[in-house]
Write a protein that holds these residues in place. Structure first.
Motif, PDB file in Angstrom:
ATOM      1  N   ASP A   1      -0.358  -1.562  -3.841  1.00 40.18           N
ATOM      2  CA  ASP A   1      -0.909  -2.921  -3.882  1.00 40.18           C
ATOM      3  C   ASP A   1      -0.862  -3.484  -5.302  1.00 40.18           C
ATOM      4  O   ASP A   1      -1.882  -3.853  -5.891  1.00 40.18           O
TER       5      ASP A   1
ATOM      6  N   ALA B   1       0.845  -1.194   0.000  1.00 44.82           N
ATOM      7  CA  ALA B   1       0.000   0.000   0.000  1.00 44.82           C
ATOM      8  C   ALA B   1       0.885   1.251   0.000  1.00 44.82           C
ATOM      9  O   ALA B   1       1.972   1.248   0.585  1.00 44.82           O
ATOM     10  N   PRO B   2       0.460   2.288  -0.681  1.00 46.88           N
ATOM     11  CA  PRO B   2      -0.866   2.483  -1.279  1.00 46.88           C
ATOM     12  C   PRO B   2      -1.017   1.936  -2.697  1.00 46.88           C
ATOM     13  O   PRO B   2      -2.053   2.148  -3.317  1.00 46.88           O
TER      14      PRO B   2
END
Length: 228
Positions: free
Chosen positions: A136, A133-134
Motif C-alpha cells: 500500500d 497490499a501488503p
C-alpha cells in the motif's frame, strides 16, 4: 664512444610505454564493461521469457552469481567471501509481484545526482506507481536523462540499514537492462528482483540512491539481502 641517446629520451620512452599500457587497459576495461552489460541484458531477457516467475528468479540468481564470481567487471573486492558463498537472497515471495500502470504526477521534478566518475546524472520523474497490499505505497519512477535514457526505480524500505544495504536497492534500471517487462501502459514490478547497487560491495563505486519518493516503511523481505 658517443651516446646514441640521452637520458631524456630514455625517460620519454618510459612515459610512452606507460601511456600505451594505460590506453590498452582502458580499451580492455571498456570491452569488459560492454560484455558485462551484454550478459546482463541476456539474463533479463531470459527472465522475461520464463513463464514461471519463481523459475525466472532462480535463473536470475544463478546468472548473477556467475557474473559476480567470474567476470572481470565484478564489483566484488578480491577478498570478498561472496565469491564462494554467492549473493544472499530472501526466498521467492509471489505476493510481491505486480503489474501496475504508470500514473502521471501533478508536478515535474528533476534531480542532479553527483558522481565522481560520471559527473552529474540528471533524473526526471516521469510518474508514479501504486503498489497494492501488503505494501500500500506509491513510488516515484525516474527517467535517466542521458544518452539513450532509461527507466530507473530504486527503493529504500524498512529493511534498509538492517538486513539490506542502507542506501537502498534497485528494482529497475533499464539503461543497464534491468527490466522485468510490462506493456505500453504498465510496468512489471517484482520485488523479489530487488538488488544491491555496486557501491554496496565496493566503495570505489558511486551510485544514485533512493530519494524520499522512493522510500517506504514496509519491511520488504524479498530480493537481495546482506547476509543469508
Amino acid at each position: 664512444m658517443p651516446k646514441l641517446w640521452t637520458d631524456d629520451a630514455d625517460d620519454t620512452d618510459g612515459v610512452d610505454d606507460q601511456a600505451a599500457g594505460d590506453a590498452q587497459r582502458t580499451v580492455t576495461g571498456r570491452l569488459q564493461l560492454a560484455d558485462w552489460r551484454r550478459r546482463v541484458a541476456r539474463l533479463y531477457a531470459q527472465v522475461r521469457a520464463e513463464e514461471d516467475p519463481a523459475a525466472g528468479h532462480a535463473l536470475w540468481r544463478a546468472g548473477r552469481d556467475e557474473l559476480f564470481r567470474e567476470h572481470p567487471q565484478s564489483p566484488l573486492l578480491p577478498d570478498s567471501e561472496l565469491f564462494t558463498t554467492g549473493l544472499p537472497y530472501w526466498p521467492y515471495d509471489p505476493r510481491l509481484r505486480f503489474e501496475v500502470p504508470l500514473l502521471p504526477t501533478s508536478e515535474p521534478l528533476t534531480l542532479q545526482v553527483p558522481t565522481a566518475s560520471d559527473g552529474l546524472i540528471p533524473l526526471r520523474r516521469i510518474g508514479q506507481v501504486q503498489l497494492p497490499a501488503p505494501l500500500d505505497a506509491s513510488l516515484d519512477v525516474w527517467w535517466l536523462q542521458q544518452y539513450a535514457g532509461g527507466i530507473f526505480l530504486p527503493l529504500r524500505d524498512g529493511s534498509s540499514g538492517r538486513t539490506s544495504y542502507g542506501g537502498g536497492r534497485y528494482l529497475l534500471d533499464t539503461a543497464k537492462s534491468a527490466d522485468l517487462g510490462g506493456s505500453a501502459e504498465t510496468l512489471v514490478l517484482d520485488l523479489n528482483f530487488l538488488y544491491h547497487p555496486s557501491c554496496r560491495y565496493n566503495p570505489a563505486w558511486e551510485c544514485p540512491l533512493a530519494q524520499p519518493g522512493n522510500t517506504i516503511g514496509f519491511d520488504v523481505q524479498a530480493g537481495e539481502r546482506l547476509t543469508a
